[in-house]
Design a protein around this motif. Structure first.
Motif, PDB file in Angstrom:
ATOM      1  N   VAL A  46     -27.479  15.122 -16.846  1.00  0.00           N
ATOM      2  CA  VAL A  46     -28.806  15.026 -17.468  1.00  0.00           C
ATOM      3  C   VAL A  46     -29.610  13.837 -16.946  1.00  0.00           C
ATOM      4  CG1 VAL A  46     -27.995  16.139 -19.573  1.00  0.00           C
ATOM      5  CG2 VAL A  46     -27.988  13.642 -19.446  1.00  0.00           C
ATOM      6  N   LEU A  47     -29.181  13.224 -15.872  1.00  0.00           N
ATOM      7  CA  LEU A  47     -29.999  12.175 -15.275  1.00  0.00           C
ATOM      8  C   LEU A  47     -31.383  12.726 -14.931  1.00  0.00           C
ATOM      9  CD1 LEU A  47     -27.448  10.441 -12.871  1.00  0.00           C
ATOM     10  CD2 LEU A  47     -28.423   9.490 -14.969  1.00  0.00           C
TER      11      LEU A  47
ATOM     12  N   ARG B 253     -32.717   8.929  -6.359  1.00  0.00           N
ATOM     13  CA  ARG B 253     -31.685   9.868  -5.913  1.00  0.00           C
ATOM     14  C   ARG B 253     -30.615   9.172  -5.078  1.00  0.00           C
ATOM     15  NH1 ARG B 253     -31.817  11.579  -0.581  1.00  0.00           N
ATOM     16  NH2 ARG B 253     -33.782  11.315   0.546  1.00  0.00           N
ATOM     17  N   LEU B 254     -30.956   8.065  -4.420  1.00  0.00           N
ATOM     18  CA  LEU B 254     -29.946   7.324  -3.675  1.00  0.00           C
ATOM     19  C   LEU B 254     -28.916   6.701  -4.615  1.00  0.00           C
ATOM     20  CD1 LEU B 254     -32.139   5.490  -0.993  1.00  0.00           C
ATOM     21  CD2 LEU B 254     -30.921   7.662  -0.789  1.00  0.00           C
ATOM     22  N   LEU B 255     -29.322   6.482  -5.864  1.00  0.00           N
ATOM     23  CA  LEU B 255     -28.416   5.925  -6.862  1.00  0.00           C
ATOM     24  C   LEU B 255     -27.601   7.003  -7.572  1.00  0.00           C
ATOM     25  CD1 LEU B 255     -30.906   3.331  -8.326  1.00  0.00           C
ATOM     26  CD2 LEU B 255     -28.748   2.762  -7.196  1.00  0.00           C
ATOM     27  N   LEU B 256     -27.901   8.263  -7.314  1.00  0.00           N
ATOM     28  CA  LEU B 256     -27.229   9.362  -8.006  1.00  0.00           C
ATOM     29  C   LEU B 256     -25.702   9.317  -7.861  1.00  0.00           C
ATOM     30  CD1 LEU B 256     -28.003  11.895  -9.686  1.00  0.00           C
ATOM     31  CD2 LEU B 256     -28.000  13.182  -7.545  1.00  0.00           C
ATOM     32  N   PRO B 257     -25.156   8.947  -6.690  1.00  0.00           N
ATOM     33  CA  PRO B 257     -23.692   8.917  -6.576  1.00  0.00           C
ATOM     34  C   PRO B 257     -23.015   7.775  -7.333  1.00  0.00           C
ATOM     35  CG  PRO B 257     -24.732   9.220  -4.416  1.00  0.00           C
ATOM     36  CD  PRO B 257     -25.809   8.818  -5.370  1.00  0.00           C
ATOM     37  N   ALA B 258     -23.764   6.837  -7.882  1.00  0.00           N
ATOM     38  CA  ALA B 258     -23.163   5.671  -8.542  1.00  0.00           C
ATOM     39  C   ALA B 258     -22.718   6.014  -9.958  1.00  0.00           C
ATOM     40  CB  ALA B 258     -24.157   4.507  -8.546  1.00  0.00           C
ATOM     41  N   PHE B 259     -21.918   7.059 -10.097  1.00  0.00           N
ATOM     42  CA  PHE B 259     -21.548   7.557 -11.424  1.00  0.00           C
ATOM     43  C   PHE B 259     -20.707   6.580 -12.252  1.00  0.00           C
ATOM     44  CE2 PHE B 259     -18.062   8.830  -8.681  1.00  0.00           C
ATOM     45  CZ  PHE B 259     -16.942   8.603  -9.461  1.00  0.00           C
ATOM     46  N   PRO B 260     -19.936   5.634 -11.665  1.00  0.00           N
ATOM     47  CA  PRO B 260     -19.206   4.703 -12.543  1.00  0.00           C
ATOM     48  C   PRO B 260     -20.115   3.900 -13.468  1.00  0.00           C
ATOM     49  CG  PRO B 260     -18.268   4.644 -10.342  1.00  0.00           C
ATOM     50  CD  PRO B 260     -19.532   5.458 -10.251  1.00  0.00           C
ATOM     51  N   LEU B 261     -21.387   3.725 -13.081  1.00  0.00           N
ATOM     52  CA  LEU B 261     -22.313   3.009 -13.956  1.00  0.00           C
ATOM     53  C   LEU B 261     -22.570   3.769 -15.256  1.00  0.00           C
ATOM     54  CD1 LEU B 261     -25.047   1.749 -11.464  1.00  0.00           C
ATOM     55  CD2 LEU B 261     -23.124   0.476 -12.398  1.00  0.00           C
ATOM     56  N   LEU B 262     -22.299   5.059 -15.251  1.00  0.00           N
ATOM     57  CA  LEU B 262     -22.560   5.880 -16.429  1.00  0.00           C
ATOM     58  C   LEU B 262     -21.396   5.876 -17.418  1.00  0.00           C
ATOM     59  CD1 LEU B 262     -24.107   8.975 -14.618  1.00  0.00           C
ATOM     60  CD2 LEU B 262     -25.310   7.015 -15.602  1.00  0.00           C
ATOM     61  N   LEU B 263     -20.262   5.329 -17.034  1.00  0.00           N
ATOM     62  CA  LEU B 263     -19.090   5.387 -17.904  1.00  0.00           C
ATOM     63  C   LEU B 263     -19.291   4.642 -19.228  1.00  0.00           C
ATOM     64  CD1 LEU B 263     -16.121   5.195 -15.371  1.00  0.00           C
ATOM     65  CD2 LEU B 263     -17.266   7.195 -16.353  1.00  0.00           C
ATOM     66  N   PRO B 264     -19.975   3.482 -19.260  1.00  0.00           N
ATOM     67  CA  PRO B 264     -20.244   2.879 -20.575  1.00  0.00           C
ATOM     68  C   PRO B 264     -21.064   3.786 -21.477  1.00  0.00           C
ATOM     69  CG  PRO B 264     -20.554   1.252 -18.842  1.00  0.00           C
ATOM     70  CD  PRO B 264     -20.377   2.580 -18.162  1.00  0.00           C
TER      71      PRO B 264
ATOM     72  N   ALA C 292     -35.353  17.161 -21.414  1.00  0.00           N
ATOM     73  CA  ALA C 292     -36.217  16.177 -20.759  1.00  0.00           C
ATOM     74  C   ALA C 292     -35.949  16.121 -19.264  1.00  0.00           C
ATOM     75  CB  ALA C 292     -36.007  14.804 -21.394  1.00  0.00           C
ATOM     76  N   SER C 293     -34.664  16.154 -18.876  1.00  0.00           N
ATOM     77  CA  SER C 293     -34.310  16.124 -17.455  1.00  0.00           C
ATOM     78  C   SER C 293     -34.825  17.356 -16.727  1.00  0.00           C
ATOM     79  CB  SER C 293     -32.788  16.023 -17.308  1.00  0.00           C
ATOM     80  OG  SER C 293     -32.390  16.131 -15.960  1.00  0.00           O
ATOM     81  N   ALA C 294     -34.703  18.522 -17.363  1.00  0.00           N
ATOM     82  CA  ALA C 294     -35.181  19.764 -16.747  1.00  0.00           C
ATOM     83  C   ALA C 294     -36.684  19.722 -16.525  1.00  0.00           C
ATOM     84  CB  ALA C 294     -34.800  20.954 -17.626  1.00  0.00           C
TER      85      ALA C 294
ATOM     86  N   VAL D  53     -27.230  15.152 -25.967  1.00  0.00           N
ATOM     87  CA  VAL D  53     -27.164  15.773 -24.638  1.00  0.00           C
ATOM     88  C   VAL D  53     -28.205  16.876 -24.513  1.00  0.00           C
ATOM     89  CG1 VAL D  53     -25.730  17.184 -23.110  1.00  0.00           C
ATOM     90  CG2 VAL D  53     -24.756  15.183 -24.232  1.00  0.00           C
ATOM     91  N   GLY D  54     -28.387  17.670 -25.561  1.00  0.00           N
ATOM     92  CA  GLY D  54     -29.374  18.744 -25.506  1.00  0.00           C
ATOM     93  C   GLY D  54     -30.784  18.228 -25.296  1.00  0.00           C
ATOM     94  N   CYS D  55     -31.149  17.183 -26.025  1.00  0.00           N
ATOM     95  CA  CYS D  55     -32.494  16.605 -25.866  1.00  0.00           C
ATOM     96  C   CYS D  55     -32.681  16.032 -24.466  1.00  0.00           C
ATOM     97  CB  CYS D  55     -32.725  15.535 -26.920  1.00  0.00           C
ATOM     98  SG  CYS D  55     -32.835  16.158 -28.609  1.00  0.00           S
TER      99      CYS D  55
END
Length: 399
Positions: free
Chosen positions: A146-147, A350-361, A384-386, A378-380
């Protein structure tokens, strides 16, 4: 012990069955994003499929797949845009799929992106599940899905392919599969220049394993919280993984330099033709500062500052939560390369998209909520992401 505290997948659990909730949730979010893009594009008399497969970088990749390297565009200001700037793994896969099926190169790129995005989601789940448990793994995948720039995961770009290779390489490191980690890191290095981040993670974890417990068999070494990898007794395999990890990126960079006649560093000249380079963030800082010359753009400048602040804060939280060393090294290098490069500033999200460990918190925080509340959040965010993704791709500039 709670699910969040369970860091090792039960031996009897089938990996795909364990990851199924995450993959189904991911597919639902991406389907919503694609539906929004189709509806928005139709309202503007545009083709959503063209936006996904035949614009901006996607065109460069399909040209490499069809015609090989050597194509360039000379701009009136003297800049030279060479297709040597684009690493070869995605075009190779497009060419292979085109050769064995009736798909066009653009169709093949779209199929590769869809399959790679699922592989990436599974890899993100595997890493988060290994470190924090299944519930956190599911939440990590959903947060990644949902980024705001999540629509790129469905484009014929290399981000999904790279994230898949990076995530599974990191998982291999965490589970002590050094040779697999090195091979996947090498393939990641054939996908994007930021493959350096994956190689750095493999090297950091291997060095830490040598230093922490030399001579201790891997089976007897505890899962170190600071590194997340088994210690000593694996020196030959870890050394081989270290050797393999940078080969993909190094091999392509050296080949590109030879192809241009510029020597070992000739690839830097190719990037300079695109006005890409590493300046420590000076150009990006000037770009942000220029936003404050007028009131409407000042709001964008403030948003950029807040965005960078959020990234740095998330990284600090990752450190405080003692994420495994390879995840910290990988995320740190991805962020540094994205923010400190003098490249197209609109492409930095989009260059930051692969940095998924930042999303773990964020995933951990979401996992601690009741299921009904986390589903609502998550639904909201998915809606918004879509909407943002559909608006973004229908804009004038490349994402």
């Amino acid at each position: 012990m709670t699910d969040l505290e369970t860091r090792v997948t039960p031996a009897g659990s089938a990996p795909l069955r364990r990851a199924a909730p995450a993959l189904l949730g991911y597919a639902a979010v991406r389907a919503l994003g694609l539906l929004a893009l189709v509806l928005w594009s139709a309202a503007r008399d545009k083709s959503a499929y063209t936006l996904l497969t035949a614009r901006w970088d996607a065109l460069w990749y399909t040209r490499v797949a069809e015609l090989g390297y050597g194509y360039e565009v000379r701009l009136p200001n003297g800049d030279v845009h060479s297709n040597l700037a684009f690493f070869p793994l995605l075009p190779w896969l497009e060419r292979l799929l085109h050769a064995v099926s009736p798909l066009s190169y653009a169709d093949a790129g779209f199929v590769v992106a869809l399959l790679a995005s699922l592989a990436a989601a599974w890899g993100v789940f595997a890493v988060a599940d290994h470190v924090y448990g299944r519930r956190a793994g599911v939440c990590a995948v959903l947060v990644w899905a949902v980024l705001p720039v999540g629509i790129v995961q469905s484009m014929a770009y290399s981000e999904s392919l790279f994230t898949a290779l990076a995530a599974w390489s990191l998982y291999a490191v965490l589970s002590g599969r050094w040779v697999t980690a090195g091979v996947l890191a090498s393939l990641a290095g054939l996908t994007r220049p930021v493959g350096l981040a994956v190689a750095a993670a493999v090297w950091a974890a291997a060095v830490a394993s040598f230093v922490r417990a030399p001579g201790v068999p891997a089976a007897d070494a505890p899962l170190g919280r600071g590194t997340g990898v088994a210690g000593g007794g694996v020196a030959p395999r870890a050394a081989l993984g270290m050797l393999l990890a940078p080969l993909g990126a190094a091999g392509y960079v050296l080949w590109a330099g030879h192809h241009t006649g510029g020597g070992p560093l000739g690839y830097l000249d190719v990037q300079a033709g695109w006005r890409n380079g590493f300046d420590g963030g000076y150009a990006f800082a000037r770009f942000v500062a220029d936003k404050f010359t007028s009131f409407p753009s000042a709001l964008a400048g403030l948003a950029l500052i807040l965005g960078v602040g959020l990234l740095l804060w998330l990284y600090v939280v990752c450190v405080r939560q003692r994420q495994p060393l390879p995840l910290l090294v990988y995320a740190g290098v991805v962020v540094a390369l994205a923010l400190c490069a003098s490249s197209y500033f609109g492409s930095k999200p989009r260059l930051l998209l692969p940095a998924f460990p930042l999303l773990l918190p964020l995933a951990l925080a979401l996992a601690r909520l009741r299921t009904s509340r986390s589903a609502l959040v998550v639904g909201c965010l998915a809606v918004a992401s879509a909407a943002y993704g559909a608006w973004w791709l229908n804009g004038s500039g490349p994402p």
